[in-house]
Scaffold this motif. Structure first.
Motif, short mmCIF file in Angstrom:
data_model
loop_
_atom_site.label_atom_id
_atom_site.label_comp_id
_atom_site.label_asym_id
_atom_site.label_seq_id
_atom_site.Cartn_x
_atom_site.Cartn_y
_atom_site.Cartn_z
N ASN A 1 5.24 -37.71 -1.88
CA ASN A 1 4.94 -38.31 -3.17
C ASN A 1 4.17 -39.59 -2.89
O ASN A 1 4.36 -40.22 -1.85
N THR B 1 13.10 -32.72 -16.71
CA THR B 1 13.97 -33.06 -15.57
C THR B 1 15.07 -34.02 -16.05
O THR B 1 15.54 -34.85 -15.27
N ILE C 1 8.15 -43.11 -14.03
CA ILE C 1 9.55 -42.66 -13.97
C ILE C 1 10.30 -43.30 -12.79
O ILE C 1 11.44 -43.76 -12.97
N ASN C 2 9.67 -43.33 -11.64
CA ASN C 2 10.43 -43.77 -10.45
C ASN C 2 10.89 -45.22 -10.53
O ASN C 2 12.09 -45.49 -10.42
N SER D 1 14.01 -39.74 -7.27
CA SER D 1 14.17 -39.99 -5.84
C SER D 1 14.30 -41.49 -5.57
O SER D 1 15.03 -41.93 -4.67
N ASN E 1 18.02 -35.31 -14.02
CA ASN E 1 17.73 -35.77 -12.64
C ASN E 1 17.83 -37.27 -12.47
O ASN E 1 17.45 -38.04 -13.35
N ASN F 1 4.86 -40.49 -11.43
CA ASN F 1 5.84 -41.21 -10.60
C ASN F 1 5.79 -42.72 -10.84
O ASN F 1 6.81 -43.40 -10.72
N CYS G 1 17.39 -34.69 -7.63
CA CYS G 1 16.05 -35.15 -7.98
C CYS G 1 15.10 -33.98 -7.86
O CYS G 1 15.44 -32.95 -7.33
N VAL H 1 7.75 -34.61 -18.57
CA VAL H 1 8.47 -34.49 -17.28
C VAL H 1 9.88 -35.05 -17.42
O VAL H 1 10.85 -34.47 -16.91
C1 LIG Z 1 8.91 -36.17 -11.01
C2 LIG Z 1 10.09 -36.97 -10.48
C3 LIG Z 1 10.17 -38.30 -11.19
C4 LIG Z 1 11.31 -36.14 -10.83
O1 LIG Z 1 12.53 -36.78 -10.66
C5 LIG Z 1 9.93 -37.19 -9.01
O2 LIG Z 1 8.95 -36.74 -8.43
C6 LIG Z 1 10.86 -38.03 -8.22
O3 LIG Z 1 12.01 -38.16 -8.57
O4 LIG Z 1 10.37 -38.56 -7.20
#
Ligand SMILES: CC(C)(CO)C(=O)C(=O)O
Ligand SMILES: NC(=O)C1=CN([C@@H]2O[C@H](COP(=O)(O)OP(=O)(O)OC[C@H]3O[C@@H](n4cnc5c(N)ncnc54)[C@H](OP(=O)(O)O)[C@@H]3O)[C@@H](O)[C@H]2O)C=CC1
Length: 316
Positions: free
Chosen positions: A104, A252, A194-195, A258, A255, A191, A315, A248
């Protein structure tokens, strides 16, 4: 063709198992001798998304061990582990072999020696989810799509084609993308919101979009990041990008990203390769990226601080 999966973590264990199921004889490379010994003794176990359990015997080596030249190396370590893993793996790569980067974030190719031709590098961008349960067990937590493409924009070789077909024969949604750099930016934008935000706020991907106050930094992060992407030659619309991020988060929802997992486990995160990369490129182009810079500093400050429990958090 000798194929290695370098890194026996979540993605590495899953792909080593998949390759074995597809009839290849992959060699799985661990960082520690202890994990190698465990895998030699017990094999690896893959639990699929439908709950099917596969137990497989896999050839396993330790990263510092001598081994025959490898034709395809699938590097499945975190961005932060790349410098060492690249140094070790290039010593084992056949002079005409191919290196696959699965990380990533961005900047992986900058770790490669300048003399190493981009034509020998394949980048993978995946939305699949995997979670390592123990040194020998992995769960496929979420189906998704994986795009692979040449960083030099060259067509795929016959060997790469055979590998893609094997993955597809197992039901993996694996596609060749002639413009993989565009795909990398698309995933980076997702990312970049969200991350860090889930890691700072300690919320699941789904919770991030539940409260407007949680999601309020998404707009400035995306505005800055799309401006930098455009300067790099990749145009993305701010509104559609925010919609993709929201989708996303919904897909997810349960989740833990990560980055949240890394923060909770007291590990170094991949923030430098995500928001840090956007801020770094912003400086190059004279584009102000204060919010990306700020979340980079904040996540760096909170990571490595918690000694945290090694919880198993999903994740993808
Ligand atoms: C797309 C996402 C945010 C999914 O959790 C992801 O790639 C990660 O957690 O690193
Ligand atoms: N898991 C997922 O669902 C997804 C992951 N990704 C990306 O894929 C990459 C890998 O992620 P993931 O599998 O989750 O990470 P993990 O932390 O689960 O696995 C990384 C593995 O690499 C090993 N490693 C580190 N350095 C070396 C080395 N020098 N030689 C051999 N092995 C080494 C680690 O060993 P040790 O444990 O001993 O340190 C660990 O087993 C990341 O960039 C991530 O962002 C992308 C999409 C989904």
């Amino acid at each position: 063709m000798r194929i290695a999966v370098w890194g026996a973590g979540s993605l590495g264990l899953m792909w080593a198992a998949r390759l074995a199921l597809a009839g290849w004889s992959p060699v799985l490379i661990t960082r520690e001798k202890q994990q190698r010994d465990q895998i030699r003794e017990k094999g690896i176990t893959l639990v699929t998304v439908t709950g099917k359990v596969h137990r497989l015997s896999i050839e396993c080596r330790w990263a510092e061990e001598e081994m025959e030249a490898l034709d395809q190396i699938l590097l499945m370590v975190k961005q932060t582990a790349l410098p060492t893993a690249v140094r070790q793996s290039l010593r084992r790569l056949h002079p005409k072999g191919t290196l696959w980067l699965w990380q990533n974030g961005m900047g992986g190719e900058e770790v490669l020696p300048q003399s190493f031709s981009q034509e020998r590098v394949i980048q993978a961008v995946t939305t699949e989810g995997a979670r390592k349960e123990s040194d020998t067990e992995v769960v496929h937590t979420g189906t998704g799509r994986t795009w692979v493409g040449s960083l030099a924009g060259t067509p795929r070789s016959a060997d790469v084609d055979r590998l893609l077909q094997s993955g597809q024969s197992l039901g993996a949604d694996l596609r060749w993308d002639p413009d993989i750099r565009h795909r990398m930016w698309e995933k980076l934008l997702i990312n970049s919101v969200i991350n860090p935000l889930t890691a700072i706020l300690h919320v699941t991907n789904g919770e991030l979009i539940e409260k407007p106050s949680f999601f309020s930094l998404a707009l400035p992060i995306v505005e800055e990041a799309t401006a930098v992407a455009e300067a790099e030659g990749y145009a993305f619309d701010v509104g559609s990008t925010l919609q993709r991020v929201t989708d996303v988060c919904r897909q997810t929802a349960p989740n833990h990203s990560s980055m949240l997992q890394d923060v909770r486990r007291g590990r170094t995160t991949e923030i430098s390769a995500i928001n840090g990369y956007i801020a770094k490129k912003g400086k190059v182009y004279g584009i102000a990226t204060p919010v990306n810079q700020w979340v980079t500093e904040l996540v760096s400050a909170i990571s490595g601080r918690n000694t945290g429990t090694e919880e198993s958090l999903p994740c993808s």
